[in-house]
Design an enzyme around this catalytic site. Structure first.
Site, PDB file in Angstrom:
ATOM      1  N   LYS A   1       0.939  -1.157  -0.033  1.00  0.00           N
ATOM      2  CA  LYS A   1       0.008  -0.080   0.125  1.00  0.00           C
ATOM      3  C   LYS A   1       0.933   1.240  -0.031  1.00  0.00           C
ATOM      4  O   LYS A   1       0.429   2.508  -0.443  1.00  0.00           O
ATOM      5  CB  LYS A   1      -0.911  -0.069   1.218  1.00  0.00           C
ATOM      6  CG  LYS A   1      -2.299  -0.901   1.083  1.00  0.00           C
ATOM      7  CD  LYS A   1      -3.286  -0.401   2.156  1.00  0.00           C
ATOM      8  CE  LYS A   1      -4.390  -1.249   1.945  1.00  0.00           C
ATOM      9  NZ  LYS A   1      -5.415  -0.986   3.030  1.00  0.00           N
TER      10      LYS A   1
ATOM     11  N   LYS B   1      -7.384 -11.622  -7.822  1.00  0.00           N
ATOM     12  CA  LYS B   1      -8.862 -11.916  -7.250  1.00  0.00           C
ATOM     13  C   LYS B   1      -9.838 -10.600  -7.512  1.00  0.00           C
ATOM     14  O   LYS B   1      -9.402  -9.627  -7.785  1.00  0.00           O
ATOM     15  CB  LYS B   1      -8.526 -11.703  -5.783  1.00  0.00           C
ATOM     16  CG  LYS B   1      -8.715 -12.837  -4.827  1.00  0.00           C
ATOM     17  CD  LYS B   1      -8.455 -12.957  -3.672  1.00  0.00           C
ATOM     18  CE  LYS B   1      -9.054 -12.025  -2.714  1.00  0.00           C
ATOM     19  NZ  LYS B   1      -8.664 -12.186  -1.195  1.00  0.00           N
TER      20      LYS B   1
ATOM     21  N   LYS C   1     -13.003  -4.856  -5.589  1.00  0.00           N
ATOM     22  CA  LYS C   1     -13.647  -3.593  -5.571  1.00  0.00           C
ATOM     23  C   LYS C   1     -12.867  -2.342  -6.111  1.00  0.00           C
ATOM     24  O   LYS C   1     -13.181  -1.354  -6.578  1.00  0.00           O
ATOM     25  CB  LYS C   1     -14.583  -3.263  -4.505  1.00  0.00           C
ATOM     26  CG  LYS C   1     -13.678  -2.955  -3.454  1.00  0.00           C
ATOM     27  CD  LYS C   1     -14.493  -3.029  -2.028  1.00  0.00           C
ATOM     28  CE  LYS C   1     -13.463  -3.120  -0.724  1.00  0.00           C
ATOM     29  NZ  LYS C   1     -14.347  -3.438   0.617  1.00  0.00           N
TER      30      LYS C   1
END
Ligand code: TRP
Length: 348
Positions: free
Chosen positions: A128, A211, A214
């Site tokens: 991140k 995967k 969203k």
């Protein structure tokens, strides 16, 4: 009174405590078919064998800036989705993290035993923040796994259903629990990560190597649980396929494997049985049928979500009771932690 927390005494007169499960879901955007088949359905199943706490982890969500109205909406959406999927508030605790102050309090205390080095090594933090070397990487992002450890340890959780990406955080939780226990005396249950019951790993419709997510670039990556039927059908029609024409699974067919996995997870038919029916038929026919399967499977869930959205008082009532039950457990754990540390109890 019996409830999800204080289980009734067994015939031997001992409290029959079932193993406890804790899991958290961030209120950060559309919940999708991957969440449902990979996690939520398992949460529902685990209620048969465990005392479960299902938490909307809003304090984790704010490690990334959230517009106020969006955060509020997403928080209610996750709570509604827990309920619509079949989490039963008579048996399980459904709660919002920020409603129970002990989460933040225990996170602080665990900060005092956590190491910079172990947090810096967390894969999600590195992904991140690009290693977190920048001056303006948020402290909250760095500390995120410690708050997650607090979530889990507050409830004496035995099992934590998580996907592969969160396993490392549960390992850290174990390390912190053991470190605390060794330093201050046995206080915490050391939890185990578990793969959610009948979890299917659903990949992106536009990229079957990753995967379903969203936060993927395109909304053609995922089927939101609230997508209307025409959108669901369109997304499936547009899903990427593999070269060739055969509807079958296989390492050379990642896209079809994924679509067949979705079909199979929703109908509970083996992938091979489904593939056999499509011998000699093409992708288009299969996709059209899969559209029907998904639309039909989500219909009851969507109807329930609409009911819950029409009147927030029901969900708010569930969250109120959830917070009360959760706090009664969390406060006991935190009192024990204070005592172990030598913090003077607040005079009453
Ligand atoms: N970090 C988890 C995720 O992003 C969410 C989470 C927060 C969680 N606290 C938790 C999951 C405790 C399991 C247990 O998916």
């Amino acid at each position: 009174m019996s409830g999800p927390v204080d289980t009734p005494a067994s015939s031997q007169g001992k409290p029959a405590r079932r193993p406890r499960v804790f899991s958290g879901t961030q209120p950060t955007g559309a919940l999708h078919l991957g969440n449902y088949l990979g996690a939520f359905r398992g949460y529902v199943a685990m209620q048969e064998t465990h005392d479960c706490v299902y938490c909307v982890v809003d304090l984790h969500a704010i490690t990334v800036r959230q517009p106020r109205a969006v955060l509020r909406r997403n928080t209610m959406d996750v709570a509604n989705m827990f309920l619509a999927c079949g989490v039963d508030p008579e048996r399980s605790i459904v709660m919002v993290q920020s409603h129970v102050p002990q989460h933040s309090e225990l996170a602080w205390i665990l900060n005092t035993i956590a190491y910079m080095g172990e947090l810096r090594r967390m894969t999600q933090f590195k992904d991140k923040t690009g290693g977190g070397e920048g001056e303006s990487v948020g402290v909250g992002l760095f500390d995120y796994p410690v708050l997650m450890a607090a979530d889990i340890l507050l409830y004496g959780s035995d099992a934590v259903p998580v996907g592969e990406d969160q396993k490392q955080h549960v390992e850290l939780t174990r390390d912190l629990a053991e470190r605390f226990n060794n330093a201050f005396g046995k206080t915490f249950v050391v939890p185990e990560p578990v793969i959610p019951v009948d979890a299917a790993r659903i990949m992106g419709l536009d990229d079957p190597t990753k995967k379903m997510s969203k936060s993927a670039g395109s909304e053609y990556n995922y089927i939101a649980l609230t997508d209307p039927p025409d959108v669901i059908r369109r997304k499936i029609r547009r899903a990427v396929t593999d070269s060739g024409t055969e509807v079958r699974p296989g390492p050379d067919k990642p896209a079809l494997t994924n679509l067949l996995t979705i079909y199979s997870a929703l109908t509970r038919e083996p992938v091979e049985t489904i593939a056999e029916r499509y011998v000699g038929k093409g992708y288009a026919e299969f996709k059209s049928d899969l559209g029907d399967v998904v639309v039909e499977a989500l219909a009851p869930l969507q109807a329930r979500v609409r009911e819950l959205e029409a009147d927030e008082t029901y969900t708010l009532g569930v969250l109120k009771r959830g917070a009360e039950l959760a706090e009664s457990i969390a406060a006991r754990t935190l009192a024990k932690v204070h005592e172990r540390l030598g913090l003077v109890p607040r005079p009453r």
